[in-house]
Design a protein around this motif. Structure first.
Motif, PDB file in Angstrom:
ATOM      1  N   UNK A  91       0.853  -1.184   0.000  1.00  0.00           N
ATOM      2  CA  UNK A  91       0.000   0.000   0.000  1.00  0.00           C
ATOM      3  C   UNK A  91       0.887   1.232   0.000  1.00  0.00           C
ATOM      4  N   UNK A  92       0.407   2.308  -0.590  1.00  0.00           N
ATOM      5  CA  UNK A  92       1.141   3.573  -0.538  1.00  0.00           C
ATOM      6  C   UNK A  92       0.801   4.298   0.759  1.00  0.00           C
ATOM      7  N   UNK A  93       1.375   5.484   0.947  1.00  0.00           N
ATOM      8  CA  UNK A  93       1.126   6.248   2.172  1.00  0.00           C
ATOM      9  C   UNK A  93      -0.354   6.568   2.333  1.00  0.00           C
ATOM     10  N   UNK A  94      -1.026   6.897   1.234  1.00  0.00           N
ATOM     11  CA  UNK A  94      -2.453   7.234   1.324  1.00  0.00           C
ATOM     12  C   UNK A  94      -3.275   6.004   1.706  1.00  0.00           C
ATOM     13  N   UNK A  95      -2.990   4.890   1.040  1.00  0.00           N
ATOM     14  CA  UNK A  95      -3.713   3.666   1.372  1.00  0.00           C
ATOM     15  C   UNK A  95      -3.460   3.213   2.792  1.00  0.00           C
ATOM     16  N   UNK A  96      -2.227   3.363   3.259  1.00  0.00           N
ATOM     17  CA  UNK A  96      -1.894   2.955   4.615  1.00  0.00           C
ATOM     18  C   UNK A  96      -2.622   3.784   5.664  1.00  0.00           C
TER      19      UNK A  96
END
Length: 929
Positions: free
Chosen positions: A43-48
């Motif tokens: 996951x990217x920072x936004x997804x995390x």
């Protein structure tokens, strides 16, 4: 106990699988789904940070008519009645829907069916027009259909990946990490980045071509000629599967020496790229908004496709052109005909056979017979009165559309405006006559399709707050109230089954999109549906996941079309407006921040709007690092943003991100600068090439401020926790929301402000045109009661002021003021909102604006996933870390989504003085902290 739900991320077009976990107490956490084939657990920072964005602040809870809360029946009856009256008096083309790639496919399907098949107009378009319409138009010209030929796996199988107009490292981070991992395993793999800016993605590149804005057609036309000279053409493929090759070559030759001037690249740079492309068989060319968002975007797409057709490098493993969509369901919207010039199931609205087929399938009374108005033209029609009733769903055009001020004025003047949204406080929602509360991510059920044609489920794991309902239900209810049959859906599973059935209806291979294998899906199978790529035709258990390796295109003769292109890049700058503005995204925010803006962690990296400007341009304009800059366009708009000096930006060019709104900044709606110039074929706005001028904005005073949420230390209104879950279940949560909203600073009237979430409250950057009584201003702006105790000072000679306000043992607000951009440890100061100040001596550290001896100051956040700051990384380097991997082992920074690895590497270069490109290794604290 913990309940797990597999769902799909609501951000970019990568379409990552997510596992949401909800405890019995209501606590929510998210992680990547290791079984999902798009992300395999990454996951990217936004997804995390998705669990941090589930807060109810600003949520629309009940239908609102003319500013007053009402019932669903009253609101829906009003919407249906006003649309019927408008159609009866002015005809079906007097109404319009404006949709969003944030909608689920089932929402999109019902909207398209209602407008095109029952109202009888094609005035239905989407904000996807702003991100991928040129790709659709290019596909249809070349292939006869809007088909993405390849898969994500092709990026890992390729020997050369060309990224054109794509900052994949920030905009599609998980896909970027798949590419980076593949390159690490096979060091012989090459990556070329073609982008005017040197972005985070360029860190992976073997060759970065800083192309002139809109120089792409010239570059790929010249590549086509070079491939002929290198004898790299696949003549058998050209002869057997295409038409128009000679015409395309002749057009490229007519451009002649204009190629070099149009690209802005040296002969050596161009030839290096041409040799690499020619000598490598397995080539994937990925392109995104830098290609699409242009007045010549469709020609750019076809210039790229021409080169792949000429070499036969399409539809085979590791080969092909690849469009990276910007939104989570831009592709799903295309599948159901969500654009004004398309029909459902990839049928064509201009084709009478297709229209008749869809009409029969829907049993539709009034099928639209011509394309409707595309987004820019639609809002022009709203402005001049041709459209008199407008329904906007899950998008914020007052911020995101070009000519944004005119769009705002048009919506304000429209006789009847309906907005369906989960947020009640967007710039657009505030203009609605009727606001319908929509359920959001984690609350709604449906499907989305990612960039590689993979359909995945979004599943609910939260109860919608208040009386919010899904978008498809809004539209189905209005359709029934308008007297239309065929809209008595009771679940999204029924809509998906109908959508699947239509895709296979009288489709004997004529159309690419076919998921009729799922036409008979029931509720149980829909709930259990695993991610799958289309096509999946009825009776076929498995089909190929790539298109066109052996031809079989979707023009009538089953051949592809080369497109003859002589397109020169537009030249719009002049002495009055000498700079070229490029707009785009940042790493940790999404669109207009209605979701990501709720996460303090995501705002910690870039907390205010900024302009990237080359140091040489800045020096000529008298602009220093962290100054405020006013940017104006020939179009007439003006914004004020923070200066970020960087040689990653070429002289003569500026970059400003598009995320800030009237809710989050004073004057940073960047699309107010952008004129409504569009691609003639796709209707996509040109958001990357705007002539502007810039000057230093001189304020009398600058400031930084923090304001706490109401309540005791450690409370307030955090996201995704048990308190919030209980609040969802009881009517009293409306009062909780009201108190939380009341703590939002009132900064209206300042020449510059930018507001962001902090842990336990808000943080704000400020600028004043005149000095004021700082205590009086703070008490009024922060709505502080008389009991708030103030400590601090104001030095009239220097202009410095530092004030902190406490209630009981809690810091409730602080403001730091200076005649220059104020020096404060912003991240540390924001953290003090959650501290206990029963020790009164500790309060003095707040006035200092930085931690005392022995305390930790992380500094400006570099890694949003693990909240690691620049000071921590620098300290790690001083202790002997020499690589990004060393830093990851010590601090975890760069080990999740990897989007910060470029910044870490620049810090390493700066620390060890091993690179000349280190003047801008980290963002100034006033911008990044």
């Amino acid at each position: 106990m913990t309940h797990e739900v597999k769902t799909t991320c609501p951000y970019c077009g990568v379409g990552c699988g997510v596992i949401a976990r909800v405890t019995d107490a209501g606590d929510v956490s998210v992680s990547g789904d290791p079984d999902h084939p798009a992300n395999f657990g990454r996951l990217c920072s936004k997804g995390s940070a998705l669990a941090e964005t589930l807060g109810l602040e600003g949520r629309a809870l009940d239908p609102i008519v003319q500013g007053k809360t009402t019932t669903w029946d009253e609101a829906l009856d009003l919407v249906a009645g006003r649309f019927q009256e408008t159609i009866a008096e002015y005809g079906p083309d007097s109404v319009a829907f404006y949709l969003s790639g944030q909608l689920l496919t089932e929402d999109y399907y019902v909207a398209n069916k209602l407008m095109k098949g029952f109202i009888g107009s094609a005035n239905i378009d989407t904000n996807s027009r702003l991100c991928m319409a040129s790709s659709v138009a290019g596909h249809r010209r070349a292939f006869g259909s809007d088909t993405v030929p390849g898969t994500y796996e092709d990026l890992e199988l390729a020997d050369l990946v060309v990224l054109v107009g794509s900052n994949m490292g920030w905009c599609h981070p998980v896909l970027y990490q798949r590419l980076a991992a593949a390159k690490a395993k096979r060091p012989g793999m090459k990556v070329v980045v073609i982008d005017p800016r040197r972005t985070a993605t360029s860190d992976l590149a073997d060759l970065h071509l800083s192309i002139a804005p809109d120089g792409d057609v010239a570059l790929f036309n010249e590549l086509l000629l070079s491939l002929m000279e290198q004898r790299k053409l696949d003549e058998g493929y050209i002869l057997g599967n295409t038409e128009g090759f000679e015409e395309a070559v002749a057009a490229a030759r007519r451009m002649g020496l204009a190629h070099a001037a149009a690209t802005g690249l040296s002969h050596e740079e161009r030839q290096a790229f041409f040799r690499l492309f020619g000598q490598t068989e397995k080539v994937v060319t990925c392109y995104s908004q830098g290609v699409n968002q242009s007045s010549i975007g469709t020609d750019k797409v076809n210039a790229i496709i021409n080169c792949h057709l000429a070499t036969g490098r399409i539809g085979r493993p590791g080969m092909g052109p690849f469009s990276l969509t910007g939104q989570p369901n831009a592709m799903g919207g295309r599948e159901v005909g969500g654009l004004a010039n398309m029909l459902a199931a990839h049928m064509v609205i201009e084709n009478p056979t297709h229209r008749e087929r869809v009409k029969r399938f829907w049993n539709a009374p009034a099928m639209a017979e011509k394309p409707g108005l595309k987004a820019v033209d639609m809002f022009e029609a709203v402005a001049d009165g041709r459209i008199k009733a407008l329904w906007i769903m899950s998008t914020n055009p007052v911020v995101s559309m070009p000519d944004a001020d005119r769009v705002k004025a048009a919506i304000e003047a429209c006789p009847f405006v309906v907005v369906s949204d989960m947020q009640a406080d967007t710039d657009t929602a505030r203009l609605a006559h009727v606001l319908l509360p929509a359920s959001g991510w984690g609350e709604k059920s449906g499907t989305v399709t990612n960039s590689e044609r993979r359909i995945s489920r979004q599943r609910p794991f939260l109860t919608p707050p208040g009386t919010a309902r899904p978008d498809w239900w809004h539209m189905a209810q209005v359709a029934q109230r308008m007297g239309f049959s065929g809209f008595d859906y009771t679940s999204p599973a029924e809509i998906f089954a109908e959508h699947a059935a239509l895709s296979g209806f009288e489709n004997d291979g004529e159309r690419d999109f076919d998921i009729s294998a799922h036409a008979g899906i029931d509720q149980a199978d829909y709930e259990a549906l695993s991610p799958f790529q289309w096509p999946q035709r009825h009776g076929q258990s498995r089909t190929t996941t790539r298109f066109f390796a052996k031809g079989s295109f979707y023009h009538a003769d089953r051949k592809a079309r080369f497109i003859a292109l002589e397109t020169a890049p537009p030249c719009r700058t002049d002495k009055a407006f000498p700079l070229v503005l490029n707009t785009g995204r940042v790493r940790d925010h999404w669109h207009t921040m209605t979701r990501t803006g709720k996460s303090a962690r995501l705002s910690a990296h870039l907390a205010e709007p900024f302009v990237e400007i080359h140091p040489r341009d800045a020096a000529g304009l008298g602009i220093a690092e962290a100054d405020l800059v006013q940017v104006e366009s020939a179009h007439g708009g003006a914004v004020i943003v923070r200066a970020l000096l960087t040689d990653r930006q070429k002289p003569g060019r500026l970059f400003i991100p598009m995320h800030w709104t009237g809710e989050t900044a004073a004057r940073a709606r960047i699309d107010s600068l952008v004129p409504a110039v569009t691609d003639a074929l796709s209707g996509q706005p040109a958001l990357k090439h705007v002539p502007v001028k810039a000057r230093r904005y001189q304020a009398a005073a600058y400031g930084f401020a923090i304001r706490a949420f109401p309540g005791k230390v450690g409370t307030g209104f955090p996201s995704g926790n048990a308190q919030e879950q209980r609040a969802r279940a009881f009517p009293c949560f409306r009062e909780t929301l009201k108190r939380s909203s009341a703590s939002k600073p009132d900064l209206k009237g300042l020449s510059y402000w930018a507001l962001a979430k902090a842990d336990g409250g808000y943080r704000a950057e400020l600028a004043f045109d005149a000095a004021v009584d700082w205590e009086d201003w703070a008490r009024e702006a922060f709505a502080l009661g008389k009991n708030a105790e103030m400590i601090g000072y104001h030095d009239a000679a220097s202009g410095d002021a530092r004030l902190a306000f406490f209630e009981e043992n809690r810091l409730v607000a602080a403001v730091f003021v200076s005649r220059q951009p104020v020096a404060v440890s912003r991240d540390w100061a924001s953290e003090q909102l959650a501290q206990d100040f029963s020790d009164r001596r500790a309060r003095l550290s707040v006035i200092a604006g930085r931690p005392g001896a022995g305390a930790v100051d992380r500094g400006a956040i570099v890694c949003a996933c693990f909240s690691v700051g620049v000071n921590q990384i620098t300290d790690c380097l001083r202790k002997g870390c020499t690589t990004v991997e060393d830093v990851g082992r010590q601090l975890s920074a760069g080990t999740n989504c990897g989007s910060c690895r470029t910044e870490i590497r620049r810090l390493i270069d700066k620390t060890y003085a091993s690179s000349s490109e280190t003047a801008s290794t980290s963002l100034p604290e006033s911008v990044s902290a």
